[in-house]
Enzyme design. Structure first.
Site, PDB file in Angstrom:
ATOM      1  N   HIS A 563       0.799  -1.227   0.000  1.00 55.64           N
ATOM      2  CA  HIS A 563       0.000   0.000   0.000  1.00 55.64           C
ATOM      3  C   HIS A 563       0.837   1.285   0.000  1.00 55.64           C
ATOM      4  CE1 HIS A 563      -3.761  -2.137   1.902  1.00 55.64           C
ATOM      5  NE2 HIS A 563      -3.466  -2.576   0.701  1.00 55.64           N
ATOM      6  N   GLN A 609      -7.382   1.280  -2.867  1.00 54.65           N
ATOM      7  CA  GLN A 609      -7.749   1.474  -4.280  1.00 54.65           C
ATOM      8  C   GLN A 609      -9.005   2.337  -4.457  1.00 54.65           C
ATOM      9  OE1 GLN A 609      -9.084  -1.760  -6.723  1.00 54.65           O
ATOM     10  NE2 GLN A 609      -9.774  -3.012  -5.022  1.00 54.65           N
TER      11      GLN A 609
HETATM   12  C1  LIG Z   1      -0.198  -7.612  -4.569  1.00 52.21           C
HETATM   13  C2  LIG Z   1      -1.031  -6.406  -4.280  1.00 52.21           C
HETATM   14  C3  LIG Z   1      -2.227  -6.553  -3.590  1.00 52.21           C
HETATM   15  C4  LIG Z   1      -3.005  -5.432  -3.308  1.00 52.21           C
HETATM   16  N1  LIG Z   1      -4.235  -5.610  -2.744  1.00 52.21           N
HETATM   17  C5  LIG Z   1      -5.069  -4.554  -2.634  1.00 52.21           C
HETATM   18  C6  LIG Z   1      -6.414  -4.726  -2.218  1.00 52.21           C
HETATM   19  O1  LIG Z   1      -6.887  -5.858  -1.990  1.00 52.21           O
HETATM   20  N2  LIG Z   1      -7.203  -3.615  -2.102  1.00 52.21           N
HETATM   21  C7  LIG Z   1      -6.733  -2.354  -2.352  1.00 52.21           C
HETATM   22  O2  LIG Z   1      -7.466  -1.389  -2.200  1.00 52.21           O
HETATM   23  N3  LIG Z   1      -5.451  -2.171  -2.738  1.00 52.21           N
HETATM   24  C8  LIG Z   1      -4.631  -3.242  -2.916  1.00 52.21           C
HETATM   25  N4  LIG Z   1      -3.355  -3.053  -3.370  1.00 52.21           N
HETATM   26  C9  LIG Z   1      -2.865  -1.663  -3.539  1.00 52.21           C
HETATM   27  C10 LIG Z   1      -3.432  -0.982  -4.778  1.00 52.21           C
HETATM   28  O3  LIG Z   1      -3.525  -1.902  -5.828  1.00 52.21           O
HETATM   29  C11 LIG Z   1      -2.508   0.175  -5.173  1.00 52.21           C
HETATM   30  O4  LIG Z   1      -2.300   1.020  -4.087  1.00 52.21           O
HETATM   31  C12 LIG Z   1      -3.104   1.021  -6.306  1.00 52.21           C
HETATM   32  O5  LIG Z   1      -3.584   0.177  -7.325  1.00 52.21           O
HETATM   33  C13 LIG Z   1      -2.064   1.979  -6.856  1.00 52.21           C
HETATM   34  O6  LIG Z   1      -2.564   2.647  -8.003  1.00 52.21           O
HETATM   35  P1  LIG Z   1      -1.675   3.703  -8.787  1.00 52.21           P
HETATM   36  O7  LIG Z   1      -2.522   4.249  -9.868  1.00 52.21           O
HETATM   37  O8  LIG Z   1      -1.055   4.624  -7.835  1.00 52.21           O
HETATM   38  O9  LIG Z   1      -0.462   2.871  -9.411  1.00 52.21           O
HETATM   39  P2  LIG Z   1      -0.420   1.616 -10.382  1.00 52.21           P
HETATM   40  O10 LIG Z   1      -1.734   0.945 -10.445  1.00 52.21           O
HETATM   41  O11 LIG Z   1       0.745   0.812  -9.980  1.00 52.21           O
HETATM   42  O12 LIG Z   1      -0.165   2.240 -11.830  1.00 52.21           O
HETATM   43  C14 LIG Z   1       1.090   2.687 -12.287  1.00 52.21           C
HETATM   44  C15 LIG Z   1       1.222   2.293 -13.750  1.00 52.21           C
HETATM   45  O13 LIG Z   1       2.265   3.035 -14.354  1.00 52.21           O
HETATM   46  C16 LIG Z   1       3.018   2.180 -15.190  1.00 52.21           C
HETATM   47  N5  LIG Z   1       4.353   2.779 -15.328  1.00 52.21           N
HETATM   48  C17 LIG Z   1       5.213   3.050 -14.324  1.00 52.21           C
HETATM   49  N6  LIG Z   1       6.318   3.629 -14.808  1.00 52.21           N
HETATM   50  C18 LIG Z   1       6.142   3.743 -16.139  1.00 52.21           C
HETATM   51  C19 LIG Z   1       6.943   4.284 -17.189  1.00 52.21           C
HETATM   52  N7  LIG Z   1       8.129   4.827 -16.944  1.00 52.21           N
HETATM   53  N8  LIG Z   1       6.468   4.228 -18.448  1.00 52.21           N
HETATM   54  C20 LIG Z   1       5.235   3.678 -18.712  1.00 52.21           C
HETATM   55  N9  LIG Z   1       4.452   3.158 -17.754  1.00 52.21           N
HETATM   56  C21 LIG Z   1       4.900   3.204 -16.483  1.00 52.21           C
HETATM   57  C22 LIG Z   1       2.989   0.866 -14.457  1.00 52.21           C
HETATM   58  O14 LIG Z   1       3.335  -0.212 -15.290  1.00 52.21           O
HETATM   59  C23 LIG Z   1       1.557   0.826 -13.946  1.00 52.21           C
HETATM   60  O15 LIG Z   1       0.682   0.270 -14.890  1.00 52.21           O
HETATM   61  C24 LIG Z   1      -2.556  -4.146  -3.695  1.00 52.21           C
HETATM   62  C25 LIG Z   1      -1.374  -4.008  -4.404  1.00 52.21           C
HETATM   63  C26 LIG Z   1      -0.617  -5.119  -4.721  1.00 52.21           C
HETATM   64  C27 LIG Z   1       0.633  -4.952  -5.511  1.00 52.21           C
END
Ligand SMILES: Cc1cc2nc3c(=O)[nH]c(=O)nc-3n(C[C@H](O)[C@H](O)[C@H](O)COP(=O)(O)OP(=O)(O)OC[C@H]3O[C@@H](n4cnc5c(N)ncnc54)[C@H](O)[C@@H]3O)c2cc1C
Ligand SMILES: *[C@@H]1O[C@H](CO)[C@@H](O)[C@H](O)[C@H]1NC(C)=O
Ligand SMILES: *[C@@H]1O[C@H](CO)[C@@H](O)[C@H](O)[C@H]1NC(C)=O
Ligand SMILES: *[C@@H]1O[C@H](CO)[C@@H](O)[C@H](O)[C@H]1NC(C)=O
Ligand SMILES: *[C@@H]1O[C@H](CO)[C@@H](O)[C@H](O)[C@H]1NC(C)=O
Ligand SMILES: *[C@@H]1O[C@H](CO)[C@@H](O)[C@H](O)[C@H]1NC(C)=O
Ligand SMILES: *[C@@H]1O[C@H](CO)[C@@H](O)[C@H](O)[C@H]1NC(C)=O
Ligand SMILES: *[C@@H]1O[C@H](CO)[C@@H](O)[C@H](O)[C@H]1NC(C)=O
Ligand SMILES: *[C@@H]1O[C@H](CO)[C@@H](O)[C@H](O)[C@H]1NC(C)=O
Ligand SMILES: *[C@@H]1O[C@H](CO)[C@@H](O)[C@H](O)[C@H]1NC(C)=O
Ligand SMILES: *[C@@H]1O[C@H](CO)[C@@H](O)[C@H](O)[C@H]1NC(C)=O
Ligand SMILES: *[C@@H]1O[C@H](CO)[C@@H](O)[C@H](O)[C@H]1NC(C)=O
Ligand SMILES: *[C@@H]1O[C@H](CO)[C@@H](O)[C@H](O)[C@H]1NC(C)=O
Length: 630
Positions: A563, A609
């Site tokens: 997280h 999320q």
């Molecule tokens: C194993 C796991 C279990 C989890 N379980 C839960 C749960 O049950 N419930 C919950 O609420 N949360 C859960 N979480 C946490 C939640 O999924 C994350 O906090 C949230 O999805 C983060 O969203 P974000 O948009 O910040 O980043 P992300 O969803 O990580 O998006 C970032 C994106 O940017 C892309 N990217 C990064 N750098 C580059 C670059 N240089 N060029 C092009 N693309 C790039 C990545 O590939 C990715 O697709 C979990 C996370 C994990 C890993």
């Protein structure tokens, strides 16, 4: 039954293809490999420079929700750049079937195989507070980002959480009641089908917390199966004095115990990610361009105005210009990393890596707020994921999933509880620090009943003893951590991963809470004596009983719960460590926003999320408003 499994695997694959049919031209051979996607509305132009109104970096959880809203406005050219591809093709049923999520290379041991086609494979620096372990930190490298890796638990923080956010950024629009429309219209809630769950798996929730008028594409529902161990949760949690949650964790109150909903599509019981929801709808209805396997290496500036990005696909470098804005949604580690690589960050740190400074912003990469979790395991007399070791059970589970959307493979999130520890059980120092840093409704601890054996958390695919017994785990996550870490540059080479330093347990109050939580977990299990077989299996009371032994156990066995947040934290203009303002605009530069979990000022309690999606839609509204009257 081997045959059944193979058929099941292929069937799921087919289902997925049908789902994507409208916008995917693809050839698949008989065994499902050699699958060649041809994205009709994104190919044609990659590998050459192009110009859009908005360029979104990162097709993850937040990025695709922003893309959906901007593209759906119908007024702008929008492109999303994602380093990964489609997880349905790259990782198949493992990413699509909720019950298989924990087996996708999860666990802290960096030597166990991570599914690198869909994950970045990040490893933290050795953590002093964790007995010098370096932890594999799962992060989705795929459309959907971490929403394609997550276990799918869906909930919201407390009213006090969002009040603190509003106060810190000096903007009342972050108060719970004002965020609620965004929480609501990100998603569609389908009530639980109790005829498919056990009669004793009844869900309690507050339906007014969800949308009735303008639901969004993200699907929220309850698994068509209640984990049997979860049905015993109430007797465990009542043993520590907790009662059933009356609202189900999405109404701004986190207390008591209950079943949490998940991001599961009720129609086929498949994972609902930002890709299968927001992106799918946007690709069907708009001219959104999606660049897959496209790695952004730099944000381009003219003076302090962001004008576009540089990126690479299969070794070819090219650039995308943004007429209006660049929106960074690369996640908690890579949004700050890309800012620093592009010259926005702590001046001395950038200069030490030879990066010309566009804007000195000391907070970029700092303030990393994360939490840990750890628990204990028992043999139990109900079926858990241990049973999947039996080929007959696994074949039946696959059959139920595929032909009936029921059974253990539909299971994502399950039974949890939130607790504020009795004040009297905390040291005066802890009481004061917690009171000063967190709202009075912010739970200290979340307990999770896990449908299998987590052991030392090193690798969930191999942790089960496979000795014919069913195993279960109850873990505790600390929601009020005070330790803070950072993300920094390893070098000025964008292909080198950032240095990730969460500094777990660097604040001793976090350890005090973890020890207290560990003892509560034992008391919860004690209330579930009807379902446990024999004494605690791991670690066992003989090995771990004194506070010193418990502390040692916590250091050696804790994992993060994925997280991490707040590395580009939102704040008011006079907060020198803030990176973005309350509209997510990066301070000190123009036409650049950060919209993902890194922009939240702190880690909200529970699972983040839901908050990430709400933030994405809220900021997308700001972007559209600003476009109308710049
Ligand atoms: C194993 C796991 C279990 C989890 N379980 C839960 C749960 O049950 N419930 C919950 O609420 N949360 C859960 N979480 C946490 C939640 O999924 C994350 O906090 C949230 O999805 C983060 O969203 P974000 O948009 O910040 O980043 P992300 O969803 O990580 O998006 C970032 C994106 O940017 C892309 N990217 C990064 N750098 C580059 C670059 N240089 N060029 C092009 N693309 C790039 C990545 O590939 C990715 O697709 C979990 C996370 C994990 C890993
Ligand atoms: C998932 O796919 C893998 C590989 O194709 C296969 O071995 C496995 O049995 C499938 N599982 C299910 C439940 O379909
Ligand atoms: C799957 O098909 C590909 C291409 O037709 C072939 O090369 C490969 O050997 C096949 N794999 C299996 C496991 O049958
Ligand atoms: C619930 O599941 C049953 C089958 O078990 C099905 O007949 C019924 O239509 C489902 N109800 C809803 C509302 O989907
Ligand atoms: C589908 O699931 C329901 C509820 O568990 C069950 O009653 C029914 O027999 C199942 N149908 C099939 C075809 O397996
Ligand atoms: C979502 O809610 C916000 C705030 O009320 C509103 O501006 C927006 O139009 C809604 N979006 C949809 C798709 O309903
Ligand atoms: C609930 O029902 C399931 C399925 O019959 C069973 O395994 C479990 O033990 C039951 N739980 C309780 C608390 O009785
Ligand atoms: C940079 O911005 C200035 C001022 O707006 C403009 O005159 C100049 O043409 C821009 N340079 C480039 C390379 O776009
Ligand atoms: C594409 O953009 C890059 C900047 O990243 C520039 O160096 C190059 O000249 C551009 N190519 C063309 C054909 O315009
Ligand atoms: C927040 O916690 C820190 C300990 O990490 C403490 O030093 C600080 O005083 C607390 N803040 C308040 C306002 O109490
Ligand atoms: C963790 O437990 C597994 C058994 O499940 C064992 O193989 C592994 O060595 C343990 N790792 C550590 C670091 O103790
Ligand atoms: C990150 O934190 C570590 C450990 O606290 C510290 O040694 C390092 O200097 C910090 N790096 C930056 C760039 O702030
Ligand atoms: C646990 O077992 C005892 C004795 O067999 C029984 O009295 C009690 O009702 C059971 N508790 C639950 C929650 O089923």
């Amino acid at each position: 039954m081997q045959r059944t499994l193979r058929i099941a695997a292929f069937g799921v694959f087919l289902l997925q293809c049908c789902c994507l049919d409208n916008f995917l031209l693809a050839e698949a051979n008989e065994n499902g490999s050699g699958y060649q996607p041809l994205w009709s509305n994104s190919f044609g132009v990659p590998f050459v420079n192009a110009t859009y109104d908005y360029v979104i970096v990162g097709g993850g959880t937040a990025g695709l929700a922003v893309a959906w809203k901007l593209a759906l406005s119908g007024k702008y050219d929008v492109a999303v750049v994602e380093a990964g591809g489609f997880y349905e093709q790259d990782n198949g049923n493992g990413s699509v079937i909720p019950g298989l999520a924990p087996l996708q290379g999860l666990g802290w041991d960096s030597n166990h195989p991570a599914p690198l086609l869909i994950d970045w494979g990040f490893v933290t620096e050795p953590q002093k507070g964790l007995d010098d372990r370096s932890l594999f930190y799962a992060r989705g490298k795929t459309l959907g980002g971490c929403s394609a890796r997550a276990h799918g638990a869906f909930m919201r923080g407390t009213k006090g959480t969002y009040q603190k956010w509003a106060d810190e950024v000096n903007d009342p629009s972050y108060e719970f009641d004002q965020l609620l429309p965004y929480f609501k219209n990100s998603s569609t809630l389908t009530p639980p089908n109790h005829s498919k769950r056990f009669p004793n798996g009844t869900v309690v929730y507050d339906e007014t917390a969800y949308a009735t008028k303008t639901p969004g594409p993200l699907q929220i529902s309850w698994p068509n199966w209640a984990i049997p161990l979860g049905t015993w949760g109430s007797s465990g949690f009542e043993n520590i004095g907790l009662s059933t949650s009356k609202t189900g964790f999405s109404s701004g109150v986190l207390e008591g115990h209950g079943w949490i909903p998940g991001t599961i599509n009720p129609v086929d019981s498949h994972r609902s990610s930002s890709q299968s929801s927001f992106l799918k709808e946007a690709m069907l209805k708009t001219s959104l361009k999606v660049y897959t396997r496209a790695f952004a290496t730099k944000i381009l500036f003219n003076q302090t105005t962001a004008t576009g990005i540089e990126l690479r696909t299969e070794g070819v470098s090219y650039s995308l210009s943004a007429r209006k804005e660049v929106i960074l949604s690369a996640g908690v580690f890579q949004s700050p990393h890309l800012l620093m690589l592009s010259g926005v960050g702590p001046k001395e740190h950038l200069q030490s890596h030879g990066i010309p400074v566009v804007h000195d912003r000391p907070g970029v990469g700092q303030n990393l707020h994360d939490k840990t979790y750890v628990g204990t395991g028992f043999r139990v007399n109900v079926e858990t994921s241990s049973s999947l070791d039996s080929p007959e059970y696994a074949a039946e589970a696959a059959h139920d999933f595929l032909y009936n959307q029921t059974g253990p493979l539909t299971n994502g999130p399950a039974y949890v509880a939130f607790e504020r520890l009795p004040t009297s059980s905390l040291s005066p120092t802890a009481q004061a620090a917690l009171q000063g840093n967190f709202s009075s409704d912010w739970p200290h601890i979340e307990y999770l009943i896990e449908n299998g054996f987590s052991g030392n958390n090193s690798d969930y695919a191999t942790s089960d003893p496979k000795d014919g017994y069913n195993y279960g785990t109850i873990s505790a996550a600390i929601s009020t951590t005070l330790s803070r870490g950072n993300v920094s540059l390893r070098s000025n080479d964008p292909l080198q991963p950032p240095v990730i330093n969460p500094n777990y347990y660097s604040n001793p109050i976090d350890m005090e809470l973890a020890i207290a939580a560990f003892k509560r977990v034992r008391k919860i299990w004690a209330g579930m004596a009807n379902v446990t077989i024999g004494p605690e299996h791991y670690p066992g009371t003989a090995a771990v009983s004194t506070d010193g032994e418990i502390e040692q156990y916590i250091r050696q066995n804790s994992i993060m719960i994925w997280h991490a947040s707040a590395t580009c934290k939102m704040g008011s203009a006079n907060d020198s460590m803030a990176v973005v303002d309350s509209k997510a605009r990066v301070f000190g530069v123009e036409r650049l926003r950060v919209v993902d979990i890194s922009a939240i000022p702190f880690l909200p309690p529970g699972h983040p999320q839901g908050t990430v999606y709400a933030l994405a839609l809220k900021i997308a509204d700001d972007v559209l408003r600003d476009a109308e009257s710049p």
